[in-house]
Motif scaffolding. Structure first.
Motif, PDB file in Angstrom:
ATOM      1  N   THR A  79       0.833  -1.209   0.000  1.00  0.00           N
ATOM      2  CA  THR A  79       0.000   0.000   0.000  1.00  0.00           C
ATOM      3  C   THR A  79       0.859   1.246   0.000  1.00  0.00           C
ATOM      4  O   THR A  79       0.596   2.212  -0.740  1.00  0.00           O
ATOM      5  CB  THR A  79      -0.921   0.003   1.228  1.00  0.00           C
ATOM      6  OG1 THR A  79      -1.716  -1.188   1.242  1.00  0.00           O
ATOM      7  CG2 THR A  79      -1.830   1.217   1.216  1.00  0.00           C
ATOM      8  N   ALA A  80       1.893   1.252   0.832  1.00  0.00           N
ATOM      9  CA  ALA A  80       2.776   2.413   0.910  1.00  0.00           C
ATOM     10  C   ALA A  80       3.481   2.672  -0.415  1.00  0.00           C
ATOM     11  O   ALA A  80       3.615   3.824  -0.850  1.00  0.00           O
ATOM     12  CB  ALA A  80       3.820   2.200   2.019  1.00  0.00           C
ATOM     13  N   LEU A  81       3.912   1.607  -1.093  1.00  0.00           N
ATOM     14  CA  LEU A  81       4.572   1.779  -2.387  1.00  0.00           C
ATOM     15  C   LEU A  81       3.601   2.335  -3.428  1.00  0.00           C
ATOM     16  O   LEU A  81       3.985   3.142  -4.284  1.00  0.00           O
ATOM     17  CB  LEU A  81       5.156   0.448  -2.861  1.00  0.00           C
ATOM     18  CG  LEU A  81       6.405  -0.045  -2.119  1.00  0.00           C
ATOM     19  CD1 LEU A  81       6.823  -1.406  -2.647  1.00  0.00           C
ATOM     20  CD2 LEU A  81       7.550   0.947  -2.274  1.00  0.00           C
ATOM     21  N   GLY A  82       2.334   1.894  -3.371  1.00  0.00           N
ATOM     22  CA  GLY A  82       1.337   2.423  -4.290  1.00  0.00           C
ATOM     23  C   GLY A  82       1.149   3.918  -4.104  1.00  0.00           C
ATOM     24  O   GLY A  82       1.083   4.679  -5.080  1.00  0.00           O
ATOM     25  N   LEU A  83       1.081   4.357  -2.862  1.00  0.00           N
ATOM     26  CA  LEU A  83       0.946   5.794  -2.586  1.00  0.00           C
ATOM     27  C   LEU A  83       2.223   6.544  -2.935  1.00  0.00           C
ATOM     28  O   LEU A  83       2.175   7.682  -3.424  1.00  0.00           O
ATOM     29  CB  LEU A  83       0.597   5.997  -1.110  1.00  0.00           C
ATOM     30  CG  LEU A  83      -0.753   5.430  -0.659  1.00  0.00           C
ATOM     31  CD1 LEU A  83      -0.932   5.612   0.840  1.00  0.00           C
ATOM     32  CD2 LEU A  83      -1.890   6.099  -1.414  1.00  0.00           C
TER      33      LEU A  83
END
Length: 243
Positions: free
Chosen positions: A191-195
């Motif tokens: 999720t963090a990489l997507g953001l």
């Protein structure tokens, strides 16, 4: 009692594995790894486009400033055209060269085509501005795509990581934190990489799109001014031919 708690905590940490960023990547499921690699690649690609466009737009603005200084300096338009026509031009210089080329073509031969010259000049400059706009906007769609799709791609990795956690619970028949923590950690990392990929892409897409709009507006303004200058010249020549 305290020593037993400390030992239990140490055992849980040992079972949970490496929770560093690199450790989360290597321990993630192959599907989540592919999602992470895709998002990292997209982020690097976006930053390459951002830097390239920022430098290109700054260079274009400087070229426009230099051209306007030369254009309004009182220098002969013929001299300015000769100095520019021998090289590749962008921005205002490209609009100027396209209009002057059409102007010179229309005055070739014994019967110059002046009657509709103003309309042809307007079309030539409009087409040139359109091509320049396409050149300036190239690859900005990548930023828009990553900005819109990045969070959902990260969410896919999140869902897969949570599925991994539930599978671990089913296999071990335990809801111990050491069982579910790796899957949840890799899910949150995805999720963090997507953001991380999406947020800069959206911010700079809006910024760079605004810069393109300003550059195109500047070319439109110059085209209107130059067309007015040439239209006066056309009117004077047509009046001269009548008398």
């Amino acid at each position: 009692m305290e020593s037993n708690v400390a030992v239990a905590g140490a055992e849980l940490a040992a079972q949970a594995g490496d929770f560093s960023l690199l450790g989360l990547f290597w321990e993630a499921h192959i599907v989540v790894k592919l999602v992470m690699l895709g998002l990292i690649s997209a982020s690097v690609w976006c930053w390459a486009i951002i830097v390239d466009k920022w430098l290109a737009y700054r260079r274009t603005r400087r070229q426009m400033d230099r051209f306007e200084d030369a254009f309004w300096s009182g220098q002969s338009l013929e001299d300015l055209f000769r100095s520019l026509s021998s090289r590749t031009n962008t921005g205002l210089a490209a609009v100027f060269v396209a209009a002057m080329t059409e102007w010179k073509r229309s005055h070739e031969g014994n019967h110059p085509a002046i009657a509709t010259l103003g309309q042809r000049l307007d079309r030539v400059m409009t087409m040139t501005i359109s091509r320049e706009g396409e050149r300036l906007e190239s690859r900005l769609a990548v930023l828009a795509s990553v900005g819109s799709a990045g969070p959902f791609i990260g969410l896919f990795g999140t869902v897969w990581g949570i599925m991994t956690s539930f599978q671990a619970i089913a296999v071990s028949e335990s809801t111990n934190l050491a069982v579910v923590a790796p899957g949840i950690a890799e899910a949150l990392f995805a999720t963090a990489l997507g953001l991380l990929a999406a947020i800069p892409a959206v911010i700079f897409f809006n910024k760079l799109t605004g810069d393109v709009t300003k550059l195109i507006s500047r070319m439109d303004g110059f085209a209107d001014e130059f067309l007015a200058i040439l239209s006066r010249e056309i009117d004077e020549r047509m009046e001269g031919e009548r008398y």
